[in-house]
Design an enzyme around this catalytic site. Structure first.
Site, PDB file in Angstrom:
ATOM      1  N   SER A  72       0.816  -1.095  -0.030  1.00 59.72           N
ATOM      2  CA  SER A  72      -0.023  -0.212   0.100  1.00 59.72           C
ATOM      3  C   SER A  72       0.916   1.138   0.622  1.00 59.72           C
ATOM      4  O   SER A  72       0.281   2.303  -0.252  1.00 59.72           O
ATOM      5  CB  SER A  72      -0.844  -0.032   0.949  1.00 59.72           C
ATOM      6  OG  SER A  72      -1.564  -1.126   0.984  1.00 59.72           O
ATOM      7  N   LYS A  75       0.164   3.252  -3.092  1.00 60.13           N
ATOM      8  CA  LYS A  75      -0.944   4.231  -3.552  1.00 60.13           C
ATOM      9  C   LYS A  75      -0.855   5.415  -3.272  1.00 60.13           C
ATOM     10  O   LYS A  75      -0.957   6.350  -4.120  1.00 60.13           O
ATOM     11  CB  LYS A  75      -1.765   3.371  -2.301  1.00 60.13           C
ATOM     12  CG  LYS A  75      -2.337   1.747  -2.426  1.00 60.13           C
ATOM     13  CD  LYS A  75      -3.207   1.760  -1.341  1.00 60.13           C
ATOM     14  CE  LYS A  75      -3.772   0.399  -1.775  1.00 60.13           C
ATOM     15  NZ  LYS A  75      -4.115  -0.313  -0.403  1.00 60.13           N
ATOM     16  N   TYR A 197      -3.156  -2.983 -10.508  1.00 57.74           N
ATOM     17  CA  TYR A 197      -2.886  -3.340  -8.995  1.00 57.74           C
ATOM     18  C   TYR A 197      -2.542  -4.041  -8.318  1.00 57.74           C
ATOM     19  O   TYR A 197      -1.430  -3.582  -7.111  1.00 57.74           O
ATOM     20  CB  TYR A 197      -4.493  -3.032  -8.693  1.00 57.74           C
ATOM     21  CG  TYR A 197      -4.493  -3.191  -6.807  1.00 57.74           C
ATOM     22  CD1 TYR A 197      -4.227  -1.955  -6.678  1.00 57.74           C
ATOM     23  CD2 TYR A 197      -5.050  -4.091  -6.124  1.00 57.74           C
ATOM     24  CE1 TYR A 197      -4.190  -2.010  -5.069  1.00 57.74           C
ATOM     25  CE2 TYR A 197      -5.126  -4.146  -4.665  1.00 57.74           C
ATOM     26  CZ  TYR A 197      -4.081  -3.168  -3.859  1.00 57.74           C
ATOM     27  OH  TYR A 197      -4.461  -3.306  -2.920  1.00 57.74           O
ATOM     28  N   TYR A 249      -4.700   3.563   7.803  1.00 54.65           N
ATOM     29  CA  TYR A 249      -5.917   2.431   7.459  1.00 54.65           C
ATOM     30  C   TYR A 249      -6.798   3.189   8.431  1.00 54.65           C
ATOM     31  O   TYR A 249      -6.900   4.474   8.069  1.00 54.65           O
ATOM     32  CB  TYR A 249      -5.395   1.325   8.311  1.00 54.65           C
ATOM     33  CG  TYR A 249      -4.786   0.423   6.762  1.00 54.65           C
ATOM     34  CD1 TYR A 249      -4.642   1.138   5.497  1.00 54.65           C
ATOM     35  CD2 TYR A 249      -3.258   0.459   7.269  1.00 54.65           C
ATOM     36  CE1 TYR A 249      -3.463  -0.449   5.195  1.00 54.65           C
ATOM     37  CE2 TYR A 249      -2.298  -0.348   6.819  1.00 54.65           C
ATOM     38  CZ  TYR A 249      -2.690  -0.375   5.400  1.00 54.65           C
ATOM     39  OH  TYR A 249      -1.291  -1.165   4.155  1.00 54.65           O
ATOM     40  N   VAL A 267       1.032  -3.858   3.904  1.00 52.08           N
ATOM     41  CA  VAL A 267       1.279  -5.084   4.970  1.00 52.08           C
ATOM     42  C   VAL A 267       2.315  -5.419   4.721  1.00 52.08           C
ATOM     43  O   VAL A 267       2.807  -7.130   5.728  1.00 52.08           O
ATOM     44  CB  VAL A 267      -0.146  -5.541   5.045  1.00 52.08           C
ATOM     45  CG1 VAL A 267      -0.953  -5.069   5.015  1.00 52.08           C
ATOM     46  CG2 VAL A 267       0.247  -5.662   2.876  1.00 52.08           C
TER      47      VAL A 267
HETATM   48  N1  GLU Z   1      -1.775  -5.397  -2.024  1.00 52.22           N
HETATM   49  C1  GLU Z   1      -2.239  -5.489  -0.883  1.00 52.22           C
HETATM   50  C2  GLU Z   1      -3.757  -6.266  -0.818  1.00 52.22           C
HETATM   51  O1  GLU Z   1      -4.359  -5.412  -1.574  1.00 52.22           O
HETATM   52  C3  GLU Z   1      -1.797  -4.148  -0.205  1.00 52.22           C
HETATM   53  C4  GLU Z   1      -2.619  -4.175   1.579  1.00 52.22           C
HETATM   54  C5  GLU Z   1      -1.605  -3.126   2.156  1.00 52.22           C
HETATM   55  O2  GLU Z   1      -0.409  -2.923   2.172  1.00 52.22           O
HETATM   56  O3  GLU Z   1      -2.273  -2.653   2.584  1.00 52.22           O
HETATM   57  O4  GLU Z   1      -3.868  -6.305  -0.217  1.00 52.22           O
END
Ligand code: GLU
Length: 600
Positions: A72, A75, A197, A249, A267
């Site tokens: 993430s 992002k 993604y 988050y 994550v």
């Molecule tokens: N690729 C992970 C997912 O979509 C990213 C989640 C994250 O890092 O928060 O579950």
């Protein structure tokens, strides 16, 4: 790769990063993410911490060079690319900017529109990556990979094993994507969008990369290491704003409360932090708390923020405010222009008419407001308000605006604002007159003042009328004037330095018309620092000439000088013994320069 902090550091900042890691060494809570099986294979002891300054210096500690997938943390950067491709409003039409208060993989969409809550949760990020420009899935991903690489300042690659693992197990993301497709917020081929993604999440980075990437955002979109502008400054600002409210988050509120810097976690255990206009940080430690943030990553950011008072919302302590502006009153300042006796007397009698205000440090809202207040409270007698910006660093846009408004307001009060600014900052010049140094600014104000009372300092003063000859009667004046030679200089020509040949040596220069000034011996005489200047009525002796060869006396306009040589002076003494008395004391008086107080 070492899991223990090194014993010694090479510099205080590295020592500090080592110290942070050392303090957290025994913090062993949390587990690495395992819902993507490949991520569960990581060594949980890995711990790296890096910081990149806005001039591209990267400091790091521990496992700073270990590669891990961005997840993430990618992002915000993909959001930035979508903003660059479509602009804020068009992106906001497809994805919101509100914290969800729910987990990163929350399945709730905005009722009615089906919009995901923000670009920092999975649903929003699937939409923003689908918005990145490119005709094909490959073209879109290439642009994402190139974009992330430009943020990092080096070519990044994809971890194919993690990608495959995410693809194989990403049913929740798949469900989200289909829901959004059904609601109309995700268009195009769902599997293809998801592949882009998943690949974006599988891009490999290091702590150093994260530090540089976040320093790029902190620095308004320019990568501090490569110097490349990656995104527009307003887009970097938009991204940081959304990171500040949604980046951690459903712990984003707590994060802002305690750490107070825009951040994004992933994550895989990475956290990127950007402190606007200061630096970027990258942390990596795989074990996560229940909300999906790196345990040691959070703790490290808490420590750094606390220890160094970096919270974005903290009020700058009063003692750390830039020095307040100083108004010099009663005005002790005078330009270094040689003035005639009458001009000096007139200026002395009107010392309060020109007010100088010295600013120092960065010119921000508060300093500009103080200046504004000081200017608006000036007594009516003041006709010129000189702002000395010589010691000013950055001028914030809001300060430039306030000062422009001030210049306009002062004009309506018949008060002229004049700037002394070696950097000639264009933002300011539209409404105020600007000079490259305080001396020239003061000289211009004095000239205007004198002209206004009928003592135009540029009107030629024939030698026979000059102050030098004091009370001498017209006959004596004519005889004195005759002993002088005439020296015409075109604008730009310089005056030969005083010679040492005894009899041809000029002992007195008198300026009848035009202007002389001392400036550096460089082609660019306009911007080089000027000390004294002399106009009609001024008399100069060899002592006025600069001793250093790097400076010279130049005619700033077509100038007529009258000069007296040592031989001429001797002849005059023989013929008119009375006359010489005037000359012997007058030049010093006429060529006197005025003390400029403490701001020369
Ligand atoms: N690729 C992970 C997912 O979509 C990213 C989640 C994250 O890092 O928060 O579950």
């Amino acid at each position: 790769m070492g899991h223990e902090p090194e014993a010694s550091a090479h510099d205080p900042l590295t020592a500090l990063l080592d110290g942070v890691r050392l303090r957290l060494r025994d913090l062993n809570d949390g587990e690495p993410a395992s819902y993507i099986p490949e991520l569960g294979r990581v060594d949980p002891r890995l711990f790296g911490l890096s910081l990149c300054t806005l001039d591209g210096q990267v400091y790091g500690s521990g496992d700073r060079a270990v590669r891990f997938t961005a997840q993430s943390v990618s992002k915000p950067f993909v959001f930035a690319l979508a903003l660059a491709d479509h602009g804020l409003e068009n992106v906001l039409a497809r994805v919101g900017a509100e914290p969800s208060g729910e987990a990163f993989n929350s399945i709730r969409l905005e009722p009615g529109t089906g919009r995901p809550p923000n670009p920092m949760v999975n649903a929003g990020a699937i939409v923003t990556s689908s918005l990145v420009a490119g005709d094909t899935q490959k073209a879109r991903f290439d642009r994402i990979l190139d974009g992330l690489s430009a943020f990092a300042g080096r070519p990044l690659t994809v971890d194919e094993a993690v990608y495959a693992s995410e693809c194989a197990t990403g049913d929740r993301n798949r469900a989200l994507a289909y829901l959004m497709h059904n609601a109309g917020s995700l268009t195009g081929d769902v599997e293809a969008e998801l592949a882009v993604y998943f690949r974006q999440c599988s891009v490999l980075v290091t702590c150093d990369d994260l530090a540089v990437m976040h320093a790029t955002l902190a620095g308004g979109g320019i990568n501090p290491v490569t110097g490349e502008r990656v995104v527009a400054s307003r887009h970097a600002q938009h991204v940081l704003a959304v990171m500040a409210t949604c980046g951690m988050y459903d712990a984003s509120g707590q994060w802002m409360l305690r750490v107070g810097m825009p951040a994004k976690s992933g994550v895989s255990g990475g956290i990127g932090v950007a402190l606007p206009s200061q630096f970027g940080i990258g942390v990596f430690s795989p074990p996560l708390e229940e909300k999906g943030n790196s345990v040691r990553g959070i703790a490290a950011c808490h420590l750094i923020s606390d220890q160094f008072g970096l919270h974005l919302m903290r009020a700058t302590a009063p003692e750390r405010r830039p020095l307040p502006p100083r108004s010099l009153h009663p005005a002790p300042l005078r330009s270094l222009r040689h003035r005639t006796r009458a001009q000096r007397a007139a200026l002395d009698a009107r010392a309060e008419r020109i007010r100088v205000h010295v600013l120092q440090g960065d010119l921000d809202f508060a300093t500009a407001e103080q200046t504004l207040r000081a200017a608006l409270e000036l007594p009516d007698a003041v006709g010129w308000f000189v702002l000395d910006l010589t010691r000013v660093g950055r001028i914030e846009p809001v300060a430039a605006d306030l000062l422009r408004g001030l210049a306009a307001e002062l004009r309506t009060r018949d008060l002229r604002m004049v700037l002394a600014d070696p950097d000639e900052r264009q933002a300011m010049t539209r409404t105020a007159d600007e000079f490259p140094d305080l001396g020239r600014a003061l000289e211009a104000c004095e000239d205007e003042l004198l002209t206004g009372i009928g003592l135009d300092p540029d009107i030629p003063v024939p030698l026979a009328d000059c102050d030098l000859f004091g009370e001498a009667d017209p006959g004596l004046r004519a005889a004195l004037a005759e002993a002088f030679d005439t020296l015409d200089l075109a604008a730009g020509e310089s005056v030969a330095p005083p010679q040492t040949v005894p009899l041809d040596r000029i002992v007195l220069w008198y300026v009848e018309s035009g202007r002389l000034a001392v400036c550096a011996d460089a082609a660019d005489t306009v911007t080089t620092r000027r000390t004294w200047s002399a106009g009609p009525g001024a008399a100069l002796t060899p002592a006025d000439f600069p001793p250093r060869r790097t400076r010279k006396v130049v005619a700033e306009r077509d100038t007529r000088c009258r000069t007296l040589t040592a031989a001429g002076f001797r002849r005059l003494r023989e013929r008119e013994p009375d006359a010489v008395a005037f000359l012997e004391r007058a030049p010093l008086e006429g060529a006197e320069t005025v003390d400029r107080g403490d701001v020369t």
